[in-house]
Design an enzyme around this catalytic site. Structure first.
Site, PDB file in Angstrom:
ATOM      1  N   ARG A 217       0.869  -1.181   0.000  1.00  0.00           N
ATOM      2  CA  ARG A 217       0.000   0.000   0.000  1.00  0.00           C
ATOM      3  C   ARG A 217       0.903   1.226   0.000  1.00  0.00           C
ATOM      4  NH1 ARG A 217      -4.384   0.145  -1.872  1.00  0.00           N
ATOM      5  NH2 ARG A 217      -5.245  -1.494  -0.546  1.00  0.00           N
TER       6      ARG A 217
ATOM      7  N   GLN B 281      -7.492  -8.978  -7.896  1.00  0.00           N
ATOM      8  CA  GLN B 281      -7.412  -7.581  -8.349  1.00  0.00           C
ATOM      9  C   GLN B 281      -5.946  -7.209  -8.611  1.00  0.00           C
ATOM     10  OE1 GLN B 281      -9.797  -4.476  -7.768  1.00  0.00           O
ATOM     11  NE2 GLN B 281      -8.493  -3.129  -6.566  1.00  0.00           N
TER      12      GLN B 281
ATOM     13  N   ARG C 263       2.410  -8.116  -8.408  1.00  0.00           N
ATOM     14  CA  ARG C 263       2.700  -7.251  -7.252  1.00  0.00           C
ATOM     15  C   ARG C 263       2.936  -8.023  -5.964  1.00  0.00           C
ATOM     16  NH1 ARG C 263      -2.705  -3.882  -5.317  1.00  0.00           N
ATOM     17  NH2 ARG C 263      -4.233  -5.562  -5.450  1.00  0.00           N
TER      18      ARG C 263
ATOM     19  N   HIS D   7       1.706   1.695 -10.614  1.00  0.00           N
ATOM     20  CA  HIS D   7       0.716   2.243  -9.673  1.00  0.00           C
ATOM     21  C   HIS D   7       1.382   3.193  -8.662  1.00  0.00           C
ATOM     22  CE1 HIS D   7      -2.649   2.402  -6.936  1.00  0.00           C
ATOM     23  NE2 HIS D   7      -3.310   1.422  -7.523  1.00  0.00           N
TER      24      HIS D   7
ATOM     25  N   ASP E 227     -11.476   8.162  -8.726  1.00  0.00           N
ATOM     26  CA  ASP E 227     -10.953   6.925  -9.318  1.00  0.00           C
ATOM     27  C   ASP E 227     -11.287   6.952 -10.807  1.00  0.00           C
ATOM     28  OD1 ASP E 227      -9.968   4.426  -9.803  1.00  0.00           O
ATOM     29  OD2 ASP E 227     -11.302   3.355  -8.414  1.00  0.00           O
TER      30      ASP E 227
ATOM     31  N   GLU F 193      -1.124   6.914 -12.185  1.00  0.00           N
ATOM     32  CA  GLU F 193      -0.650   5.590 -12.577  1.00  0.00           C
ATOM     33  C   GLU F 193      -0.617   5.462 -14.090  1.00  0.00           C
ATOM     34  OE1 GLU F 193      -3.628   3.086 -10.693  1.00  0.00           O
ATOM     35  OE2 GLU F 193      -3.804   4.506  -9.053  1.00  0.00           O
TER      36      GLU F 193
HETATM   37  C1  BG6 Z   1      -6.514   1.906  -8.508  1.00  0.00           C
HETATM   38  C2  BG6 Z   1      -7.894   1.522  -8.941  1.00  0.00           C
HETATM   39  O1  BG6 Z   1      -5.618   1.732  -9.563  1.00  0.00           O
HETATM   40  O2  BG6 Z   1      -6.107   1.077  -7.427  1.00  0.00           O
HETATM   41  C3  BG6 Z   1      -8.838   1.619  -7.768  1.00  0.00           C
HETATM   42  O3  BG6 Z   1      -8.319   2.351 -10.006  1.00  0.00           O
HETATM   43  C4  BG6 Z   1      -8.349   0.783  -6.614  1.00  0.00           C
HETATM   44  O4  BG6 Z   1     -10.138   1.204  -8.171  1.00  0.00           O
HETATM   45  C5  BG6 Z   1      -6.912   1.191  -6.278  1.00  0.00           C
HETATM   46  O5  BG6 Z   1      -9.185   0.963  -5.501  1.00  0.00           O
HETATM   47  C6  BG6 Z   1      -6.285   0.378  -5.153  1.00  0.00           C
HETATM   48  O6  BG6 Z   1      -6.356  -0.983  -5.421  1.00  0.00           O
HETATM   49  P1  BG6 Z   1      -5.860  -2.039  -4.368  1.00  0.00           P
HETATM   50  O7  BG6 Z   1      -6.144  -3.396  -4.970  1.00  0.00           O
HETATM   51  O8  BG6 Z   1      -4.388  -1.800  -4.184  1.00  0.00           O
HETATM   52  O9  BG6 Z   1      -6.638  -1.789  -3.119  1.00  0.00           O
END
Ligand code: BG6
Length: 294
Positions: free
Chosen positions: A56, A81, A86, A162, A207, A269
């Site tokens: 994060r 996701q 990663r 990201h 977003d 990003e």
């Molecule tokens: C962004 C997305 O790239 O990443 C968002 O557009 C998402 O929708 C964010 O909430 C964080 O994603 P994650 O999987 O790291 O919580």
């Protein structure tokens, strides 16, 4: 170059003091500091750093899927996701340096489908190679990802860098370079909209997936209180995602700390995430960003 923390991090610095630190889980850039030691990236105090979850903060790498699995794209439907890169453990391949007035250091990292765990392979069965290079110069950081299809079967993929930029105060942040550009608003029910001709500012959860009208070579600039801080130049990456979770989403993320940290970060990003890059046997795709300090 210092390899630390049970050989899970690589730290490199220039003689003038600038530094970059990369975690082998995800080849995630965790820190980028200027010569004065000021941190340029945001990193949550409660982030996981053991590969159990994406980091994060810093610069997580998104591959081969952006966002949640889409049921209508069968080959990526089992992936979590933002894909598998990663959280996978990458290999540090080495560093190269150049000295003199334009001193730089480049760190190379690799991930191949052969080195994935069996359970990860089962989520996306293709043969691929990833080469990720992180290059630090005095006033800039370049991150370049090269994806190769090493198997016989074609695959579709997306990729994204990201980046969590550290900012003083999100309510004073302005982003230019996205004027008059089409974007998908993920907060407002995935609607397609067109940006105005003014800079992007932040007043709540944001977003958006932009396809900047001026193309990848045109810089995106992040400013704070009218002072330009970062200039991002993309290579071969058509999209720019702009994300800030704001108050409630930050509260809801167990790995997001401090909870008011949303005020000090903005994700901008660079990626190729609108549709799919199809790579046939032997094909490669290269995407990169260079972030300049202003
Ligand atoms: C962004 C997305 O790239 O990443 C968002 O557009 C998402 O929708 C964010 O909430 C964080 O994603 P994650 O999987 O790291 O919580």
């Amino acid at each position: 170059v210092i390899i630390s923390d049970g050989s899970s991090r690589v730290l490199a610095a220039l003689p003038t003091g600038e530094s970059v630190e990369v975690l082998l889980f995800g080849a995630t850039v965790l820190s980028w500091k200027d010569a004065a030691g000021d941190e340029k990236l945001w990193l949550s105090k409660d982030t996981k750093l053991d590969g159990s979850k994406g980091v994060r903060g810093g610069i997580p790498l998104v591959f081969p899927l952006f966002g949640p699995a889409t049921p209508n794209h069968e080959p990526t439907s089992k992936l979590p996701q933002h894909g598998l890169a990663r959280t996978a453990r990458w290999e540090f391949l080495g560093k190269s340096t150049s000295e003199g007035s334009s001193s730089s250091v480049k760190l190379d990292f690799g991930l191949s489908s052969d080195s994935l765990t069996e359970s990860t392979k089962a989520l996306w069965p293709y043969k691929f190679g990833l080469l990720y290079s992180v290059s630090l110069e005095r006033e800039s950081l370049n991150t370049t990802l090269v994806i190769t299809n090493d198997g016989d079967e074609s695959f579709d993929c997306q990729m994204l860098l990201h980046t969590y930029f550290r900012t003083k105060d999100i309510s004073a942040v302005q982003i230019t370079g996205l004027e008059d550009s089409k974007y998908i608003d993920k907060v407002d029910g995935v609607k397609t909209k067109t940006e105005s001709s003014s800079p992007v500012t932040f007043h709540g959860e944001t977003d958006r997936v932009y396809t900047p009208a001026k193309g990848p070579g045109h810089p995106i600039v992040i400013s704070n209180s009218d002072r330009p801080c970062f200039r991002i130049v993309r290579d071969n990456l058509e999209q720019v995602v702009v994300w800030n979770p704001w108050i409630e989403k930050a509260q809801g993320m167990s790995d997001f700390a401090p909870k008011d940290g949303y005020k000090n970060m903005v994700c901008v990003e660079a990626g190729s995430v609108d549709g799919w890059q199809k790579l046939d046997k032997g094909d490669a795709f290269e995407g990169a960003q260079t972030i300049h300090l202003l």
